[in-house]
Enzyme design. Sequence first.
Site, PDB file in Angstrom:
ATOM      1  N   ASP A 127      28.698  32.928 -15.426  1.00  0.00           N
ATOM      2  CA  ASP A 127      28.681  33.368 -14.040  1.00  0.00           C
ATOM      3  C   ASP A 127      27.295  33.068 -13.504  1.00  0.00           C
ATOM      4  O   ASP A 127      26.293  33.408 -14.132  1.00  0.00           O
ATOM      5  CB  ASP A 127      28.974  34.871 -13.940  1.00  0.00           C
ATOM      6  CG  ASP A 127      28.943  35.351 -12.505  1.00  0.00           C
ATOM      7  OD1 ASP A 127      29.835  34.966 -11.738  1.00  0.00           O
ATOM      8  OD2 ASP A 127      28.014  36.099 -12.146  1.00  0.00           O
ATOM      9  N   GLU A 211      32.055  28.555 -12.669  1.00  0.00           N
ATOM     10  CA  GLU A 211      32.676  28.661 -11.359  1.00  0.00           C
ATOM     11  C   GLU A 211      32.276  27.474 -10.489  1.00  0.00           C
ATOM     12  O   GLU A 211      31.118  27.074 -10.474  1.00  0.00           O
ATOM     13  CB  GLU A 211      32.240  29.965 -10.690  1.00  0.00           C
ATOM     14  CG  GLU A 211      33.258  30.527  -9.755  1.00  0.00           C
ATOM     15  CD  GLU A 211      32.944  31.965  -9.405  1.00  0.00           C
ATOM     16  OE1 GLU A 211      33.738  32.575  -8.691  1.00  0.00           O
ATOM     17  OE2 GLU A 211      31.901  32.470  -9.848  1.00  0.00           O
ATOM     18  N   CYS A 263      39.274  43.194 -13.457  1.00  0.00           N
ATOM     19  CA  CYS A 263      38.846  43.801 -14.714  1.00  0.00           C
ATOM     20  C   CYS A 263      39.324  42.915 -15.855  1.00  0.00           C
ATOM     21  O   CYS A 263      40.490  42.551 -15.914  1.00  0.00           O
ATOM     22  CB  CYS A 263      39.456  45.195 -14.843  1.00  0.00           C
ATOM     23  SG  CYS A 263      39.357  45.875 -16.501  1.00  0.00           S
ATOM     24  N   CYS A 266      42.137  44.963 -18.211  1.00  0.00           N
ATOM     25  CA  CYS A 266      43.513  45.249 -17.794  1.00  0.00           C
ATOM     26  C   CYS A 266      43.972  44.360 -16.638  1.00  0.00           C
ATOM     27  O   CYS A 266      45.099  44.476 -16.176  1.00  0.00           O
ATOM     28  CB  CYS A 266      43.653  46.718 -17.411  1.00  0.00           C
ATOM     29  SG  CYS A 266      42.777  47.113 -15.891  1.00  0.00           S
ATOM     30  N   CYS A 281      36.329  50.439 -13.909  1.00  0.00           N
ATOM     31  CA  CYS A 281      37.692  50.090 -13.499  1.00  0.00           C
ATOM     32  C   CYS A 281      38.512  51.365 -13.337  1.00  0.00           C
ATOM     33  O   CYS A 281      38.600  52.168 -14.263  1.00  0.00           O
ATOM     34  CB  CYS A 281      38.318  49.180 -14.550  1.00  0.00           C
ATOM     35  SG  CYS A 281      40.055  48.871 -14.278  1.00  0.00           S
ATOM     36  N   CYS A 284      41.741  51.325 -16.088  1.00  0.00           N
ATOM     37  CA  CYS A 284      41.585  51.520 -17.525  1.00  0.00           C
ATOM     38  C   CYS A 284      40.262  52.204 -17.893  1.00  0.00           C
ATOM     39  O   CYS A 284      39.965  52.390 -19.068  1.00  0.00           O
ATOM     40  CB  CYS A 284      41.716  50.199 -18.271  1.00  0.00           C
ATOM     41  SG  CYS A 284      40.345  49.086 -17.998  1.00  0.00           S
ATOM     42  N   ASP A 291      28.279  40.859 -13.501  1.00  0.00           N
ATOM     43  CA  ASP A 291      28.193  39.449 -13.862  1.00  0.00           C
ATOM     44  C   ASP A 291      28.824  39.161 -15.218  1.00  0.00           C
ATOM     45  O   ASP A 291      29.480  38.132 -15.410  1.00  0.00           O
ATOM     46  CB  ASP A 291      26.730  38.994 -13.850  1.00  0.00           C
ATOM     47  CG  ASP A 291      26.110  39.123 -12.467  1.00  0.00           C
ATOM     48  OD1 ASP A 291      26.876  39.103 -11.476  1.00  0.00           O
ATOM     49  OD2 ASP A 291      24.881  39.248 -12.376  1.00  0.00           O
TER      50      ASP A 291
END
Length: 327
Positions: A127, A211, A263, A266, A281, A284, A291
């Site tokens: 990232d 990315e 996330c 999950c 999250c 979960c 990052d």
Amino acid sequence: MLVDLKRQPETAFLRDCHSQPLQQTLMDLETAFSNFFAKRAKYPRFKARKITQHSLRFPQGVVVVDERTISVPKIGLMQAIIHRPLMGIAKGATIKQDATGAWWVVFVCHIDRPDVPMTADRPVGIDVGLESFTTLSTGEKTAPPKFYRHSQKKLARAQRKLSRAQKGSNNRLKAKKRVARLHKKISNQRVDWLHKHALGIVRRFDMVCIEDLTIKGLVKTKLAKSFNDAALSTFMQRLQEKAEWHGRRVVKVGRFYASSKTCHVCHSKTALTLADRVWTCPTCCTTHDRDGNAAINILHEGLRLLAVGTTESQNAAGDGVNPAKRW
Ligand SMILES: [Zn+2]
């Protein structure tokens, strides 16, 4: 038109130059115009012969004679510092002057690279961002380099001297060179750092998922200075080149893939603002580093793309090739 221009008295200076650099310049002009018409660039600007940073390209004919001499068409033998031996077959050379007044010769060489089998044994997701230049899916963070900030005081002093110096004076020329040298130093430091950082990643991993950002949109924000400093797009280029060279794979993950707010445990999505560096999250209850979570998601998405087999076509359809650089 070139032949005609050489005959006309006001453009007769063109005859002083070898014909091939002139033709190359026209090709560059064509590239500039096609980039303009394709809306990739602004309308080409005229550049005065006297003040432009000089640059000329020879598609052939520039030869390294020995460790201290090169031979250039129409100019003849020239002294040069050859900092490393040429690899492969030299196909062409660019001779250019930088802002500090130094002249450089850059060779394009064709090299037969041994085929290295590509594997995905050691994959990594990256990232990229403002706070941490790169965050690996292993959780490792690298702070963005701040060479510009470090030299800012010196640069400001040199620029003040330049603006105070009388126009047309020798002192002004000297001050101008000093500013140029400082800029050159910062850019050298940055390039060096980027090369080493990219190489470090390519050496440690076989497959790099990253990315596919449109950097342009990000640079316009107020974080522009540190972001420019970090030079993300250059980093991406270096990474790709080094991966190619070392037989590694780079998988670009689409820029609309929600890597930050998903996330990785999950796969539920949460609304996040840019300020949320750490979040939990709601589904979960896992606490994520923003990052680090994104890097893991990018890795998963990259592996998925590779399994589906869409990455090759994606690379081919990407907007990567710049004709001017590909020359
Ligand atoms: Zn979750």
